[in-house]
Write a protein that holds these residues in place. Structure first.
Motif, short mmCIF file in Angstrom:
data_model
loop_
_atom_site.label_atom_id
_atom_site.label_comp_id
_atom_site.label_asym_id
_atom_site.label_seq_id
_atom_site.Cartn_x
_atom_site.Cartn_y
_atom_site.Cartn_z
N PRO A 42 0.82 -1.23 0.00
CA PRO A 42 0.00 0.00 0.00
C PRO A 42 0.85 1.27 0.00
O PRO A 42 0.52 2.24 -0.69
CB PRO A 42 -0.82 -0.11 1.28
CG PRO A 42 -0.87 -1.57 1.58
CD PRO A 42 0.45 -2.11 1.11
N ILE A 43 1.95 1.26 0.73
CA ILE A 43 2.82 2.44 0.77
C ILE A 43 3.37 2.73 -0.62
O ILE A 43 3.33 3.86 -1.10
CB ILE A 43 3.99 2.24 1.76
CG1 ILE A 43 3.47 2.07 3.18
CG2 ILE A 43 4.98 3.39 1.69
CD1 ILE A 43 4.52 1.60 4.17
N HIS A 50 1.07 9.26 -5.86
CA HIS A 50 1.40 10.62 -5.43
C HIS A 50 2.42 11.24 -6.37
O HIS A 50 2.27 12.40 -6.80
CB HIS A 50 1.95 10.55 -3.99
CG HIS A 50 2.16 11.87 -3.33
ND1 HIS A 50 3.33 12.59 -3.48
CD2 HIS A 50 1.37 12.58 -2.50
CE1 HIS A 50 3.24 13.69 -2.76
NE2 HIS A 50 2.06 13.72 -2.16
N LEU A 51 3.46 10.49 -6.73
CA LEU A 51 4.50 11.01 -7.62
C LEU A 51 3.96 11.30 -9.02
O LEU A 51 4.32 12.31 -9.63
CB LEU A 51 5.66 10.01 -7.70
CG LEU A 51 6.50 9.88 -6.43
CD1 LEU A 51 7.46 8.69 -6.54
CD2 LEU A 51 7.25 11.16 -6.12
N ILE A 52 3.10 10.44 -9.50
CA ILE A 52 2.50 10.66 -10.83
C ILE A 52 1.63 11.91 -10.83
O ILE A 52 1.73 12.77 -11.71
CB ILE A 52 1.69 9.43 -11.28
CG1 ILE A 52 2.64 8.25 -11.55
CG2 ILE A 52 0.86 9.75 -12.53
CD1 ILE A 52 1.93 6.92 -11.72
N LYS A 99 -5.53 16.92 -2.30
CA LYS A 99 -5.14 17.23 -0.92
C LYS A 99 -5.21 15.98 -0.04
O LYS A 99 -4.33 15.72 0.77
CB LYS A 99 -6.05 18.30 -0.32
CG LYS A 99 -5.74 19.70 -0.72
CD LYS A 99 -6.71 20.62 -0.02
CE LYS A 99 -6.23 22.03 0.02
NZ LYS A 99 -7.16 22.91 0.72
N GLN A 100 -6.27 15.21 -0.22
CA GLN A 100 -6.43 14.01 0.59
C GLN A 100 -5.38 12.96 0.22
O GLN A 100 -4.86 12.27 1.11
CB GLN A 100 -7.84 13.45 0.46
CG GLN A 100 -8.84 14.33 1.18
CD GLN A 100 -10.25 13.82 1.06
OE1 GLN A 100 -10.59 13.03 0.19
NE2 GLN A 100 -11.11 14.28 1.95
N LEU A 101 -5.05 12.83 -1.04
CA LEU A 101 -3.97 11.93 -1.46
C LEU A 101 -2.69 12.31 -0.74
O LEU A 101 -1.97 11.45 -0.21
CB LEU A 101 -3.78 11.99 -2.98
CG LEU A 101 -2.52 11.33 -3.54
CD1 LEU A 101 -2.48 9.85 -3.24
CD2 LEU A 101 -2.42 11.60 -5.04
N ASN A 102 -2.38 13.59 -0.69
CA ASN A 102 -1.18 14.06 -0.01
C ASN A 102 -1.24 13.75 1.49
O ASN A 102 -0.25 13.35 2.09
CB ASN A 102 -0.97 15.56 -0.24
CG ASN A 102 0.38 16.02 0.23
OD1 ASN A 102 1.39 15.39 -0.06
ND2 ASN A 102 0.40 17.12 0.96
N ARG A 105 -0.43 10.12 1.95
CA ARG A 105 1.01 9.92 1.77
C ARG A 105 1.79 10.39 3.00
O ARG A 105 2.71 9.74 3.47
CB ARG A 105 1.49 10.67 0.51
CG ARG A 105 2.75 10.08 -0.06
CD ARG A 105 4.06 10.81 0.11
NE ARG A 105 4.12 12.13 0.57
CZ ARG A 105 5.05 12.50 1.45
NH1 ARG A 105 5.90 11.66 1.97
NH2 ARG A 105 5.11 13.74 1.84
N ASN A 106 1.39 11.52 3.56
CA ASN A 106 2.05 12.03 4.75
C ASN A 106 1.84 11.12 5.95
O ASN A 106 2.75 10.96 6.77
CB ASN A 106 1.55 13.45 5.07
CG ASN A 106 2.07 14.46 4.08
OD1 ASN A 106 3.04 14.23 3.37
ND2 ASN A 106 1.41 15.61 4.00
N LYS A 107 0.66 10.54 6.07
CA LYS A 107 0.41 9.62 7.20
C LYS A 107 1.31 8.40 7.11
O LYS A 107 1.79 7.91 8.12
CB LYS A 107 -1.07 9.25 7.25
CG LYS A 107 -1.92 10.40 7.74
CD LYS A 107 -3.39 10.08 7.75
CE LYS A 107 -4.17 11.31 8.18
NZ LYS A 107 -5.61 11.11 8.11
N PHE A 108 1.55 7.89 5.90
CA PHE A 108 2.49 6.79 5.73
C PHE A 108 3.90 7.23 6.10
O PHE A 108 4.69 6.44 6.58
CB PHE A 108 2.48 6.26 4.29
CG PHE A 108 1.44 5.22 4.03
CD1 PHE A 108 1.37 4.05 4.78
CD2 PHE A 108 0.51 5.40 3.02
CE1 PHE A 108 0.41 3.09 4.54
CE2 PHE A 108 -0.46 4.44 2.75
CZ PHE A 108 -0.50 3.29 3.52
#
Length: 183
Positions: A42-43, A50-52, A99-102, A105-108
């Motif tokens: 998942p990470i 996120h990168l794409i 924003k939610q995707l970010n 990603r930050n939570k990971f």
């Protein structure tokens, strides 16, 4: 091999505490192994997505702001998202989901064993309900991956001939950030 100056003194000071030191190392090793055994799929999937999206986001900002290389500004992902319009543009439609995707990603980034919940992705699911009608995404990671090409498409600047049509179509879109998608 170089000797570490003062190692004998260090070992002498730690010797009475050696059992406790070994227990601490063992505890740290168990934690390391626990994190290493976590399913990192998942990470990786979130990071790749996120990168794409960031690639398309950067291109969108360079084109819409007429900037040659926005990378020179060294903006964070969140700062780039903040530059997206809240209305009058197709990018406004996907901004809360980005924003939610970010946020995911930050939570990971802070917790390798973080479990993505549907509640973390309300705006992502809202876009999917419109853009992928009739499809159900029970797995939040699958929802993120399904959202990404939509976000990228909406971040793609239309040709000059279509820009007016897009502007007209999205002039009534006004995204008010909710508490869940801030950050």
């Amino acid at each position: 091999m170089r000797d570490i100056h003062g190692i004998d003194r260090i070992l002498a000071i730690l010797e009475p505490h050696w059992e406790e030191v070994e227990e601490e190392f063992e505890r740290a090793n168990r934690k390391f192994l626990e994190l290493a055994e976590t399913d990192h799929d998942p990470i990786g999937r979130v990071l790749r997505t996120h990168l794409i999206v960031e690639n398309f986001l950067t291109t969108y900002l360079e084109q819409s702001l007429d900037v040659d290389d926005i990378g020179d500004a060294r903006l964070t992902f969140a700062q780039k998202v903040a530059l997206l319009p809240n209305s009058g543009d197709s990018a406004a439609f996907v901004k809360p989901g980005i924003k939610q995707l970010n946020g995911v990603r930050n939570k990971f980034g802070h917790s390798l064993d973080y479990q993505v919940r549907r509640a973390d992705l309300r705006a992502v699911y809202a876009v999917l309900e419109v853009a992928r009608q009739g499809e159900e995404f029970r797995d939040p990671i699958e929802a993120i991956e399904a959202f990404a090409p939509i976000a990228c498409a909406f971040l793609s600047m239309p040709s000059e001939g279509l820009q007016d049509a897009f502007a007209d179509a999205f002039r009534h879109v006004n995204i008010e950030p909710d508490r869940e998608s801030r950050g």
